[in-house]
Every structure is written in structure tokens, then in C-alpha cells.
Design a protein around this motif. Sequence first.
Motif, short mmCIF file in Angstrom:
data_model
loop_
_atom_site.label_atom_id
_atom_site.label_comp_id
_atom_site.label_asym_id
_atom_site.label_seq_id
_atom_site.Cartn_x
_atom_site.Cartn_y
_atom_site.Cartn_z
N LEU A 107 -1.24 6.14 -0.02
CA LEU A 107 -2.67 5.91 0.23
C LEU A 107 -2.92 5.01 1.44
CD1 LEU A 107 -4.00 5.52 -3.42
CD2 LEU A 107 -4.67 7.27 -1.76
N GLU A 108 -1.93 4.19 1.80
CA GLU A 108 -2.09 3.33 2.97
C GLU A 108 -2.15 4.13 4.26
OE1 GLU A 108 1.16 0.64 2.81
OE2 GLU A 108 0.41 -0.49 1.09
N LYS A 109 -1.60 5.36 4.25
CA LYS A 109 -1.55 6.16 5.47
C LYS A 109 -2.32 7.47 5.38
CE LYS A 109 2.84 4.44 7.32
NZ LYS A 109 4.14 4.83 7.92
N ALA A 110 -2.54 7.96 4.18
CA ALA A 110 -3.14 9.29 4.02
C ALA A 110 -4.65 9.21 3.84
CB ALA A 110 -2.51 10.00 2.83
N LYS A 111 -5.33 10.21 4.36
CA LYS A 111 -6.77 10.29 4.16
C LYS A 111 -7.11 10.71 2.74
CE LYS A 111 -8.57 11.28 8.78
NZ LYS A 111 -9.35 12.24 9.58
N LYS A 112 -6.28 11.60 2.19
CA LYS A 112 -6.54 12.12 0.85
C LYS A 112 -5.23 12.39 0.16
CE LYS A 112 -9.54 13.55 -2.24
NZ LYS A 112 -10.67 12.72 -2.70
#
Length: 410
Positions: A107-112
Motif C-alpha cells: 500500500l505504500e507504493k500501490a495506488k490500489k
Amino acid sequence: MAKLKSNKRNNASSASSPYAKAQATTNNVFKFSKDFGQHILKNPGVAQAIVDKAYLKPSDTGTGEVNYLVPIFSAADLSATRSYKSNITFLVLEVGPGTGNLTARILEKAKKVIAVELDPRMAAEVTKRFQTTALRNNLQILLGDVIKTELPPFDVCISNTPYQISSPLVFKLLSLPNPPRISVLMFQREFALRLTARPGDSLYCRLSVNAQFWAKITHIMKVGKNNFKPPPKVESSVVRIEPKMGSERPSVSWDEWDGMLRICFVRRSRTMRASWLGSKEILSMVERNYRVFCAMNNIALDDSVIGEEEEDEMEVDGGADEWNGIEEGDEMDDDTPAFFKEEAEKTARENGGKTKSKKKKTRVAELVREKIRKVLEDVTELADKRAGKCDENDFLRLLAAFNDEGIHFA
């Protein structure tokens, strides 16, 4: 100085208080299920390395319309659902988020992030973990079996994979019409070695051929059993799977390719001649497929009877023992077709592993047998070669030769 006397009554009361019970419950939320292969990755360094190897890009987007029931997790009712239909940005699919240790890094890097979880307790736990954070809108939980679930579009797959779905998950990802550009997956180490095995290796099997035919497989790192809670009985490895895309993607039917490999690897140490011509079950299956092909293409067949096969005894193979030292309850990637297993169980009960065969011999059956012999001996010259030593080009030549003879496997 005199020692203070401890108040045993107060201590006993404190130990039995509701607060103490609540604290104990917090430390051990629930018992991990071995049936679901729940081994939680607890090492944050390993979790970060897995996410880093997925090469996530904040600018990546993937859109698609979804229309399915999404569970709503609440204290009142964990089984409630609502209908969901929208165009939304998808990026990462996580299989088996557990308590969310790996999810947090993604979640720190992904949009979804779409996390597919089979255990409702785990799904509720990971939902609760992020519901009060700013990342809650980037996470969506799908409750169900990832193998049976129709997945929305996604770009990357990351998973601390439950051992028992290792093989089905790999095959599902590779056979998708639009596979993810990268999958970073944790498997039992021996299974990971099978993915990267080469012709002649002891672990080379149908899985090896399929995975390397459709994708580039890279072994990333080893992960010791002490990095999990509870620790599994075996070591693990992380691999990166990058499907071949565009012009690199083979223009071959997945069903045709995999159907032929299933027969070749019934016993990978057998010669091709023995695998194809030494089994009446395989000959019967190929004959049925050939009859369907002829019917669909208006090809007339001479189905006259030319004799009767003598009654004899035939060994029936029950399953390839290609997976040794596996943990009980974990994935056993048996490459033996289902009809072989059923026949083996039946004959084992009735005749101690042997069955008697007596049937009418037709011209169609003889024609099919001759076609197989021609492909193996005359066209490809693979009759005396073993599947465990054949490479991708050998199997491609074999499939092309069978198709030229009207023999198909889809």
C-alpha cells in the motif's frame, strides 16, 4: 529493610480480570489454520524486498469495470455484502493477505490493492488494521477462493502463497488472456526449483515446461522458515514471473499445449513411445479426440471392426511421484491426468493394480495408432526420448506434428 508482602488476593484478581483476558486475546487473535496454509510472514525486511522486486510504479494504472458482490466487514455482520459496479483503478492483486504485514508494504507504493482472502477471520483482521488509516481507500478485500474467483484486471500479483494452491495459482496467472506484467510469489522452495528446472534436472516436469514456455522465471531469494509465524516445516523461496507479451507470447493454444504435456509427463522417465503407445487409456482418449475432429470437419471414417483384442493384463499408472519431502497438507503438484487416478484407484481395489482389457478393434483405432507412431518415429524422431530430457522446441515440434495429423488435445 523488611520486604513488602505481596497481595496474592489482588494478584489473583488481576490475572482473572476481563482486562487480562482481553490482553491475552489480543496477543493471540485466533488460531492459524493449517488447512488454509496460514504461515504469516513476520520479517519486515523480507516483506519489503518482495515489494521492491515487483518494481511497482506510482504512475501505473489499469482500469476495468467490475460487477460483483463485495463483502462488508462490520462488527455486527461479517457476511453482509453489497453490489459493486464501477470503473476503478486497479494495480496489485495480493493472494492471501493474512494479517496484512505484506499488504502494508504494498500500500505504500500501490495506488490500489485488491486482496483475495479465503478465511473470513483474516479478511476481517486485515480490514480492521487499515480502516482507521489514510490507506483504507486504496485497499479492497475480496472474500473467496482465488482459484475459483473471476478476477478484475490487475497489473501486478504479489503473494505469500498458501502451499496447497501453488500450482493452480501459477497456471491461472499464466493462462489469463491479459496476464499481470509481473508476479512476485513466495512458494515452498522445492516448488520454486521446479519452476526454474531445466531439461535433465531431477525436478523438471510439466510445470517447468509450461512456466518457462509462457514466461521468464527468476529465482529472487531464499526465505528461512523462522521468518514465519507459525514456522512451516519447509524452507521457502521467492520467484518473479514475467509473462511473455506481444510478439514474444507464443501463438499456441494453451489448452492444446497443456493437454499434450499432461500425456508426455504421465511418467517423465518413460520414453515417448511408451507414454503414447503403451497406454490403452491414452490411445482411447486420442481416438475420441480424433473422432470429434473428423466430425467437425466432415471427414468420413471407416469404423468397421477388424478383430478383437486378446484379453491381457495391463499395468495402470496411478500417479507420478515427482514431489518428495513435501510437508503434510501442502501442495502436491501431481501431473497425472484425473482419469488415470480414477482408473488406478478402481483397479487397485478390484485387481490389485491390474485390469483386464477386451474390446473390439476398429480401423479408426488402428489409424490413430499409426498416426501416433508416425509422429513419434518418422516426423519428430522423439520416440526414444524421455519427456524429462525434452526441451521447448521438442514439444513444439511434437504438437505441430500431431495437429498436422488431425490429432488435437483441447
